[in-house]
Design a protein around this motif. Structure first.
Motif, PDB file in Angstrom:
ATOM      1  N   UNK A  81       0.861  -1.189   0.000  1.00 41.62           N
ATOM      2  CA  UNK A  81       0.000   0.000   0.000  1.00 41.62           C
ATOM      3  C   UNK A  81       0.892   1.232   0.000  1.00 41.62           C
ATOM      4  N   UNK A  82       0.457   2.245  -0.726  1.00 43.40           N
ATOM      5  CA  UNK A  82       1.137   3.536  -0.722  1.00 43.40           C
ATOM      6  C   UNK A  82       0.121   4.585  -0.277  1.00 43.40           C
ATOM      7  N   UNK A  83       0.561   5.511   0.574  1.00 48.05           N
ATOM      8  CA  UNK A  83      -0.318   6.582   1.040  1.00 48.05           C
ATOM      9  C   UNK A  83       0.412   7.910   0.980  1.00 48.05           C
ATOM     10  N   UNK A  84      -0.317   8.956   0.626  1.00 47.53           N
ATOM     11  CA  UNK A  84       0.205  10.315   0.614  1.00 47.53           C
ATOM     12  C   UNK A  84      -0.713  11.191   1.439  1.00 47.53           C
ATOM     13  N   UNK A  85      -0.138  12.204   2.090  1.00 52.83           N
ATOM     14  CA  UNK A  85      -0.943  13.025   2.984  1.00 52.83           C
ATOM     15  C   UNK A  85      -0.756  14.504   2.726  1.00 52.83           C
ATOM     16  N   UNK A  86      -1.785  15.250   3.070  1.00 56.80           N
ATOM     17  CA  UNK A  86      -1.750  16.710   3.035  1.00 56.80           C
ATOM     18  C   UNK A  86      -2.316  17.184   4.357  1.00 56.80           C
ATOM     19  N   UNK A  87      -1.755  18.252   4.881  1.00 57.26           N
ATOM     20  CA  UNK A  87      -2.245  18.802   6.137  1.00 57.26           C
ATOM     21  C   UNK A  87      -1.156  18.826   7.180  1.00 57.26           C
ATOM     22  N   UNK A  88      -1.555  18.946   8.426  1.00 57.17           N
ATOM     23  CA  UNK A  88      -0.616  19.025   9.538  1.00 57.17           C
ATOM     24  C   UNK A  88       0.182  17.714   9.630  1.00 57.17           C
ATOM     25  N   UNK A  89       1.487  17.826   9.691  1.00 55.29           N
ATOM     26  CA  UNK A  89       2.362  16.661   9.622  1.00 55.29           C
ATOM     27  C   UNK A  89       2.140  15.673  10.753  1.00 55.29           C
ATOM     28  N   UNK A  90       2.083  16.127  11.981  1.00 56.13           N
ATOM     29  CA  UNK A  90       1.877  15.208  13.103  1.00 56.13           C
ATOM     30  C   UNK A  90       0.536  14.497  12.976  1.00 56.13           C
ATOM     31  N   UNK A  91      -0.467  15.220  12.507  1.00 53.68           N
ATOM     32  CA  UNK A  91      -1.783  14.618  12.319  1.00 53.68           C
ATOM     33  C   UNK A  91      -1.726  13.558  11.217  1.00 53.68           C
ATOM     34  N   UNK A  92      -1.022  13.873  10.145  1.00 53.11           N
ATOM     35  CA  UNK A  92      -0.907  12.924   9.039  1.00 53.11           C
ATOM     36  C   UNK A  92      -0.176  11.663   9.477  1.00 53.11           C
ATOM     37  N   UNK A  93       0.890  11.801  10.261  1.00 53.75           N
ATOM     38  CA  UNK A  93       1.610  10.618  10.739  1.00 53.75           C
ATOM     39  C   UNK A  93       0.738   9.772  11.662  1.00 53.75           C
ATOM     40  N   UNK A  94      -0.096  10.409  12.460  1.00 55.93           N
ATOM     41  CA  UNK A  94      -1.043   9.671  13.299  1.00 55.93           C
ATOM     42  C   UNK A  94      -1.977   8.854  12.420  1.00 55.93           C
ATOM     43  N   UNK A  95      -2.465   9.451  11.349  1.00 60.12           N
ATOM     44  CA  UNK A  95      -3.373   8.740  10.448  1.00 60.12           C
ATOM     45  C   UNK A  95      -2.667   7.617   9.702  1.00 60.12           C
ATOM     46  N   UNK A  96      -1.428   7.837   9.291  1.00 59.47           N
ATOM     47  CA  UNK A  96      -0.668   6.773   8.633  1.00 59.47           C
ATOM     48  C   UNK A  96      -0.482   5.582   9.567  1.00 59.47           C
ATOM     49  N   UNK A  97      -0.181   5.863  10.832  1.00 56.70           N
ATOM     50  CA  UNK A  97      -0.037   4.785  11.816  1.00 56.70           C
ATOM     51  C   UNK A  97      -1.347   4.046  12.000  1.00 56.70           C
TER      52      UNK A  97
END
Length: 181
Positions: free
Chosen positions: A53-69
């Motif tokens: 799986x590949x994921x890309x994020x936009x927005x607040x970095x800490x929030x994006x890393x929480x979502x990736x986890x």
């Protein structure tokens, strides 16, 4: 009175292109704070689930890393059920008191599907196999749609579209990270 910006729609460009047997997610590398560029080579596109799986994020970095986890946890809980893992993430994101406050958006893809996932509970699969988020997302999306019918593969479409978005959106640059499935 100015309206608050839509979560995830400022300060980056993330683009997914599915064409033929290939799926690509590309992200620019620019990080801004207000009108100041603080980093030019950030990595906003990540591989998950052992590279499936590949994921890309936009927005607040800490929030994006929480979502990736959280997506990684959902993928572990629902192996070989990518769509279900994305829906479970979106459900948690919408209903969990902590997650609900996160300011980010995500595009995730496996070998067969592409989804845009939001905190509003959306898990959207694009009709044409092309999805984009971030402030440069509409430009990259339009460019990729225009290029899709040409004799270009998914990666070339993504790279050209990201270049066009970077020429238009001041919050995006040409330091592009591309991950291919």
């Amino acid at each position: 009175m100015s309206e608050a910006p839509t979560p995830g729609w400022r300060g980056t460009t993330i683009l997914a292109v599915k064409k033929g047997e290939r799926t690509v997610i590309a992200g620019d590398g620019q990080v801004t704070m207000g009108a100041t560029i603080v980093k030019a080579n950030a990595r906003k596109v990540r591989r998950l689930a052992g590279g499936k799986v590949v994921a890309g994020f936009a927005g607040a970095t800490a929030d994006a890393f929480t979502l990736l986890e959280r997506l990684e946890q959902k993928l572990e809980a629902h192996p070989e059920q990518f769509a279900r893992a994305c829906v479970e993430l979106a459900k948690d994101w919408r209903t969990d008191r902590y997650l609900r406050r996160l300011d980010a958006m995500m595009i995730a893809a496996d070998a067969s599907s592409v989804f845009t996932i939001t905190g509003a509970g959306d898990v959207l699969e694009p009709e044409a196999g092309i999805a984009a988020i971030g402030s440069g997302g509409p430009y990259a999306l339009a460019a990729a749609r225009a290029l899709k019918d040409f004799d270009l593969d998914a990666e070339e479409i993504a790279r050209r579209a990201m270049g066009i978005a970077a020429e238009i959106c001041v919050y995006s640059n040409t330091n592009v990270v591309v991950e291919t499935l």
